[in-house]
Write a protein that holds these residues in place. Structure first.
Motif, short mmCIF file in Angstrom:
data_model
loop_
_atom_site.label_atom_id
_atom_site.label_comp_id
_atom_site.label_asym_id
_atom_site.label_seq_id
_atom_site.Cartn_x
_atom_site.Cartn_y
_atom_site.Cartn_z
N GLU A 1 -1.62 5.71 -5.00
CA GLU A 1 -1.90 6.85 -3.99
C GLU A 1 -0.73 6.60 -2.79
O GLU A 1 -0.17 8.09 -2.25
CB GLU A 1 -2.80 7.46 -4.15
CG GLU A 1 -3.31 8.52 -5.67
CD GLU A 1 -5.31 8.68 -5.21
OE1 GLU A 1 -5.18 9.92 -5.66
OE2 GLU A 1 -5.63 7.68 -4.09
N VAL A 2 -1.49 5.53 -1.99
CA VAL A 2 -1.25 4.80 -1.02
C VAL A 2 0.75 4.29 -1.04
O VAL A 2 0.77 4.87 -0.25
CB VAL A 2 -2.71 4.87 -0.06
CG1 VAL A 2 -1.41 4.33 1.57
CG2 VAL A 2 -3.70 5.20 -0.32
N HIS A 3 0.41 3.19 -2.04
CA HIS A 3 1.06 1.97 -1.38
C HIS A 3 2.49 2.24 -2.61
O HIS A 3 3.65 1.33 -2.22
CB HIS A 3 0.83 1.31 -1.47
CG HIS A 3 -0.93 0.81 -0.76
ND1 HIS A 3 0.07 0.44 0.54
CD2 HIS A 3 -1.71 0.83 -0.93
CE1 HIS A 3 -1.62 -0.12 1.44
NE2 HIS A 3 -2.55 0.71 -0.02
N LEU A 4 2.32 3.13 -4.11
CA LEU A 4 3.47 2.40 -4.72
C LEU A 4 4.55 4.35 -4.79
O LEU A 4 5.27 4.90 -4.35
CB LEU A 4 2.72 2.36 -6.11
CG LEU A 4 3.80 3.13 -7.10
CD1 LEU A 4 5.19 1.45 -6.41
CD2 LEU A 4 3.61 1.47 -8.34
N LEU A 5 3.23 5.12 -5.40
CA LEU A 5 3.65 6.86 -5.86
C LEU A 5 4.36 7.29 -4.59
O LEU A 5 5.28 7.72 -4.93
CB LEU A 5 2.91 7.99 -6.11
CG LEU A 5 2.02 7.08 -7.19
CD1 LEU A 5 1.11 8.26 -7.92
CD2 LEU A 5 3.42 8.14 -8.71
N PRO A 6 4.46 7.15 -3.38
CA PRO A 6 5.12 7.85 -2.00
C PRO A 6 6.56 7.57 -2.33
O PRO A 6 7.79 8.68 -2.26
CB PRO A 6 4.24 7.07 -1.24
CG PRO A 6 2.55 7.01 -1.16
CD PRO A 6 2.75 6.52 -2.41
N TRP A 7 7.07 6.32 -2.95
CA TRP A 7 8.33 6.21 -2.08
C TRP A 7 8.99 5.61 -3.71
O TRP A 7 10.17 5.27 -4.08
CB TRP A 7 8.49 5.03 -1.68
CG TRP A 7 7.71 3.50 -1.63
CD1 TRP A 7 6.60 3.32 -1.64
CD2 TRP A 7 8.44 2.07 -2.30
NE1 TRP A 7 6.31 2.13 -1.63
CE2 TRP A 7 6.94 0.70 -2.00
CE3 TRP A 7 9.55 2.25 -2.76
CZ2 TRP A 7 7.09 0.02 -2.43
CZ3 TRP A 7 9.82 0.77 -3.60
CH2 TRP A 7 8.63 0.11 -3.51
N VAL A 8 8.44 5.14 -5.31
CA VAL A 8 8.78 4.49 -6.20
C VAL A 8 9.36 5.39 -6.84
O VAL A 8 11.01 4.81 -6.96
CB VAL A 8 7.41 3.64 -6.90
CG1 VAL A 8 7.15 4.76 -8.05
CG2 VAL A 8 8.32 3.19 -8.15
N SER A 9 9.60 6.89 -7.04
CA SER A 9 10.38 7.64 -7.25
C SER A 9 11.93 7.85 -7.23
O SER A 9 13.04 7.41 -7.39
CB SER A 9 10.20 8.54 -7.32
OG SER A 9 9.29 9.00 -8.00
N ALA A 10 12.25 7.00 -5.15
CA ALA A 10 13.07 7.12 -4.56
C ALA A 10 14.10 5.84 -5.41
O ALA A 10 14.98 5.30 -5.42
CB ALA A 10 13.12 7.52 -3.36
N PHE A 11 13.47 5.02 -5.18
CA PHE A 11 13.86 3.34 -5.97
C PHE A 11 14.16 3.64 -7.05
O PHE A 11 15.32 3.25 -7.59
CB PHE A 11 12.33 2.31 -5.79
CG PHE A 11 12.67 1.43 -6.42
CD1 PHE A 11 13.56 0.55 -5.83
CD2 PHE A 11 12.00 0.73 -7.67
CE1 PHE A 11 13.92 -0.97 -6.58
CE2 PHE A 11 12.29 0.40 -8.43
CZ PHE A 11 13.13 -1.07 -7.71
N LEU A 12 13.40 4.49 -8.45
CA LEU A 12 13.70 4.11 -9.37
C LEU A 12 14.74 4.97 -9.39
O LEU A 12 15.69 5.01 -10.10
CB LEU A 12 12.96 4.82 -10.23
CG LEU A 12 11.65 3.80 -10.36
CD1 LEU A 12 11.11 4.72 -11.01
CD2 LEU A 12 11.70 2.17 -10.76
N ASP A 13 15.41 6.12 -8.67
CA ASP A 13 16.75 6.64 -9.08
C ASP A 13 17.63 5.89 -8.11
O ASP A 13 18.76 6.29 -9.13
CB ASP A 13 16.24 8.24 -7.69
CG ASP A 13 15.40 8.71 -7.73
OD1 ASP A 13 15.31 9.19 -9.32
OD2 ASP A 13 15.15 9.91 -7.43
N ALA A 14 17.33 5.48 -7.35
CA ALA A 14 18.62 4.18 -7.14
C ALA A 14 18.71 3.08 -8.23
O ALA A 14 20.06 3.14 -8.51
CB ALA A 14 18.29 3.56 -6.21
N VAL A 15 18.10 2.95 -8.67
CA VAL A 15 18.38 1.90 -10.00
C VAL A 15 18.75 3.23 -11.08
O VAL A 15 20.15 2.09 -11.75
CB VAL A 15 16.89 0.79 -10.34
CG1 VAL A 15 16.86 0.37 -11.95
CG2 VAL A 15 15.89 0.15 -9.44
N ASP A 16 18.39 3.74 -10.98
CA ASP A 16 19.15 4.64 -12.54
C ASP A 16 20.22 5.29 -12.02
O ASP A 16 20.98 4.85 -12.98
CB ASP A 16 18.54 5.86 -13.02
CG ASP A 16 17.37 5.59 -13.31
OD1 ASP A 16 16.42 4.52 -13.60
OD2 ASP A 16 16.18 6.82 -13.11
#
Length: 204
Positions: A153-168
């Motif tokens: 909730e605090v450390h991964l979910l807030p930003w991981v989608s932006a990171f994965l978008d960049a990988v994609d």
């Protein structure tokens, strides 16, 4: 509710994801993946499609190609295409060692999690977060998953989608695009099952 056996399988899967995003690909690791992915604990249609992309890429892309993609995405030299540190997405100045790094270091300290790092690098790396998740899943009781929930909730979910978008968007191999999709599915499944409420964080 998750059983202890399911938590151990989830811990192993998180450990695989940790290796994929934190360490450069090696022939030994790649050779082991096909059999490991056949036992992936979340065998949904989207997961199977992501796994198929990964396996096909391992068959057609040599280690050099995968290594070049790894470095272009996460390491450099120069500008990375998918910065793997949370503070790059959550800090207004996109600085490393930002507030998210400090917060995660405090979290790890309070839960007895230590990393053996080669140098002075930010700990809010997606690979290290997945490694910490693997440790917590292994240690947790099925009825007490507060630490797992807090990490997500605090450390991964807030930003991981932006990171994965960049990988994609920037990966040139099906290997990293496939693992990006697999991680997104994996994280979303935990968010749903644990009824998580990710911290609202402004991204930059």
């Amino acid at each position: 509710m998750q059983t202890k056996h399911q938590l151990l399988l989830a811990s192993a899967a998180s450990g695989i994801l940790h290796n994929v995003f934190y360490s450069r690909p090696t022939p030994e690791f790649l050779c082991s993946l096909s059999s490991i992915l056949k036992q992936w604990p979340l065998q949904t249609v989207p997961s199977k499609m992501a796994i198929e992309h990964i396996v096909n890429s391992i068959e057609i892309d040599d280690v050099t190609t995968l290594d070049e993609d790894y470095h272009a995405l996460f390491v450099g030299p120069g500008k990375r295409h998918a910065y793997p540190w949370g503070s790059v997405y959550t800090d207004k100045e996109k600085l490393l060692f930002g507030d998210s790094t400090v917060a995660f270091e405090h979290f790890c300290l309070s839960h007895g999690i230590e990393f053996e790092l080669d140098g002075n690098e930010p700990t809010d790396h997606v690979g290290l977060l997945l490694g910490a998740l693997s440790t917590l899943l292994k240690q947790s009781d099925p009825e007490h998953l507060q630490a797992v929930s807090s990490l997500l909730e605090v450390h991964l979910l807030p930003w991981v989608s932006a990171f994965l978008d960049a990988v994609d968007e920037n990966s040139v191999t099906g290997y990293y695009r496939g693992f990006s999709k697999l991680l997104r599915i994996w994280i979303n499944d935990w968010e749903l099952n644990l009824k998580l409420n990710p911290t609202s964080t402004r991204l930059y």
